[in-house]
Write a protein that holds these residues in place. Sequence first.
Motif, PDB file in Angstrom:
ATOM      1  N   UNK A  80      10.986   9.355   1.651  1.00 30.19           N
ATOM      2  CA  UNK A  80      11.678   9.342   2.937  1.00 30.19           C
ATOM      3  C   UNK A  80      12.436  10.630   3.219  1.00 30.19           C
ATOM      4  N   UNK A  81      12.231  11.640   2.380  1.00 32.49           N
ATOM      5  CA  UNK A  81      13.024  12.861   2.535  1.00 32.49           C
ATOM      6  C   UNK A  81      12.780  13.556   3.871  1.00 32.49           C
ATOM      7  N   UNK A 124       0.821  -1.205   0.000  1.00 31.21           N
ATOM      8  CA  UNK A 124       0.000   0.000   0.000  1.00 31.21           C
ATOM      9  C   UNK A 124       0.856   1.256   0.000  1.00 31.21           C
ATOM     10  N   UNK A 125       0.329   2.322  -0.607  1.00 29.24           N
ATOM     11  CA  UNK A 125       1.005   3.613  -0.609  1.00 29.24           C
ATOM     12  C   UNK A 125       0.714   4.321   0.717  1.00 29.24           C
ATOM     13  N   UNK A 126       1.357   3.811   1.745  1.00 28.62           N
ATOM     14  CA  UNK A 126       1.137   4.330   3.088  1.00 28.62           C
ATOM     15  C   UNK A 126       2.390   4.115   3.923  1.00 28.62           C
ATOM     16  N   UNK A 127       2.642   5.041   4.810  1.00 30.53           N
ATOM     17  CA  UNK A 127       3.822   4.960   5.655  1.00 30.53           C
ATOM     18  C   UNK A 127       3.448   5.441   7.053  1.00 30.53           C
ATOM     19  N   UNK A 128       4.046   4.811   8.063  1.00 30.95           N
ATOM     20  CA  UNK A 128       3.855   5.246   9.440  1.00 30.95           C
ATOM     21  C   UNK A 128       5.117   5.956   9.902  1.00 30.95           C
ATOM     22  N   UNK A 155      15.544  13.868   6.623  1.00 37.22           N
ATOM     23  CA  UNK A 155      15.871  15.289   6.683  1.00 37.22           C
ATOM     24  C   UNK A 155      16.721  15.729   5.507  1.00 37.22           C
ATOM     25  N   UNK A 156      16.263  15.440   4.288  1.00 43.25           N
ATOM     26  CA  UNK A 156      17.069  15.713   3.100  1.00 43.25           C
ATOM     27  C   UNK A 156      16.252  16.439   2.035  1.00 43.25           C
ATOM     28  N   UNK A 157      16.973  17.103   1.138  1.00 48.72           N
ATOM     29  CA  UNK A 157      16.412  17.652  -0.101  1.00 48.72           C
ATOM     30  C   UNK A 157      16.934  16.802  -1.257  1.00 48.72           C
ATOM     31  N   UNK A 158      16.058  16.507  -2.224  1.00 45.18           N
ATOM     32  CA  UNK A 158      16.435  15.636  -3.335  1.00 45.18           C
ATOM     33  C   UNK A 158      16.139  16.349  -4.652  1.00 45.18           C
TER      34      UNK A 158
END
Length: 565
Positions: free
Chosen positions: A145-146, A115-119, A150-153
């Motif tokens: 996961x950015x 599923x397109x879901x994250x906790x 704590x990142x910029x992509x």
Amino acid sequence: MKTAKRVKRVPNVNQKKKRIIRIFIIILAVIILGIIGFIANDYIIVGKNEKTNLVINNNNVTDYLKNEILIQDDEIYVSKDDLANFFDKYIYEDTENNQIVTTYEDKIAAIGFDENQMTVNGSNTSTYAHAIKENDQIYLPLTELKDVYGIEIENIEDSKVVTVDSISREQKKAIANANMAVKSSTNFISRTLDRVEKGDYVIVVSEEGKYTKIRTENGKIGYVKSNKLANVVVTRQNIDEEKQIDGKVNLVWDYYSQVASAPNRDGTTIDGINVVSPAFFHLNSNGELEENVGESGQAYINWAHNNGYKVWAMVQNAGSGMMNITSSIMNSYNNRQELIESIVDYCVKYGLDGINIDFENMKKEDIDLFSRFIIELEPRLKEIGAVLSVDVTAPDGADTWSLCFDRLVLGDVADYLIFMAYDQYGASSDKAGTTAGYNWVELNLQKFLQTYEVESDKLILDVPLYARLWIEDGNGNLEDQEAIPMNQINQTIPSDVQKNWDDELKQYYVEYVQNGSTYKMWIEDNESLQAKLSLISKYNLGGVASWEMGMENNDTFAIISQNLN
């Protein structure tokens, strides 16, 4: 017979001239080709990317990738193995829930395959992608996961470069004041990696004399002359984590039973102490976290804060039959998260400054799962500004007492690792001995620092404020033992007994006979305490802890404070 005369050949002047002209033409051609090559070197870009390159914090890490970057439907996928290498070495496949769990700083995220879901930190959020398996490898969508890392992509398609920048790290930018080639090195002749036009912005990586290492808008990293850059400005500052305790930690445990109320400390202060750890929480027989705070505990917290003490509440798994209950929690991601949620909720409810995990008597086979519990707890506490300290025993010992701790991982993850430097000879010992000899304490400190690579300023030395009185029968067999608080030792030992100093253990030893039995004690007093405290400065440790409040002499905490300072 006539002899033939030798004819001396005279060099042909024209041939000689032709030879000189040919040499001159070759030299001239080499010079011209060199000039053309030198000029072309500034314009011909060498080494265009054939596959997607990954640049993390201005370092091209492509050659270190274990698997290639995948880009599908504008999502950038990085393999689990590479994420472990660059972001989260403790990334974990939770087979119980068919998901990948990753932690970083103050975030813990779980992302599944279906599923397109994250906790994230206990809250569900929708995503545009999920984890996938490709060529027997697990890939995670880095773009999702950015916020966790704590990142910029940025995906620069024209140059086949993906740049990743940590938003907590300083970044400098400059403007090109001329058209210039970006070189692979500072050598006189080197490859051109990219070109920068006048007015382009570049990221400044480092300044190296007459040259500056930069990253171009195409994601290429190379060198330019420093005088061709202008207006170097810091566009993002470093975000440094501030420690809750300024200087050495000086902690004391304020222990009371699970059925008692917190002690009333109103009107009292403790010399030099900056952290108190009251016995607020414990696991019950159902595996649930049970509190022992109440009105008296809230009054205790207020007293501590009013005196400038931080409150790192103790969480225990003490009690008979708790080994299997602890194991059932450690062996389930869901159970661990339930316990973690309870800890976080109580921290917020009571305004606690930190948590002290005091889990003992655990199964050796659960060593990695206890580490997982600490790995998953740390970011949740960091999110609310709470400190995580973990109590561990000496490295060598019984399976359920010593070999159930992975000190390498725990020391890396937790804010502080507290070495309970006792009992060298404890209640379960079959012979009499010291509670904490100086040489034994130092030897184990060296193991923490050298073998387990615990950072010295994260390691806290926990000293006992008690000794054991051992009783042997006439044949030297151990009959009994009893822990004697430091403030009762002089009343326990007969006044006429000779005290003998053991310079190896750095403590006094007494032995006397009463009613046919032999009594032995290795005394803990101000002298033995100061000897152990000297190890804190010798090894630059993070501080001291003492077990437990109420066992001390009148001047004990003053002595601890003086030695720390």
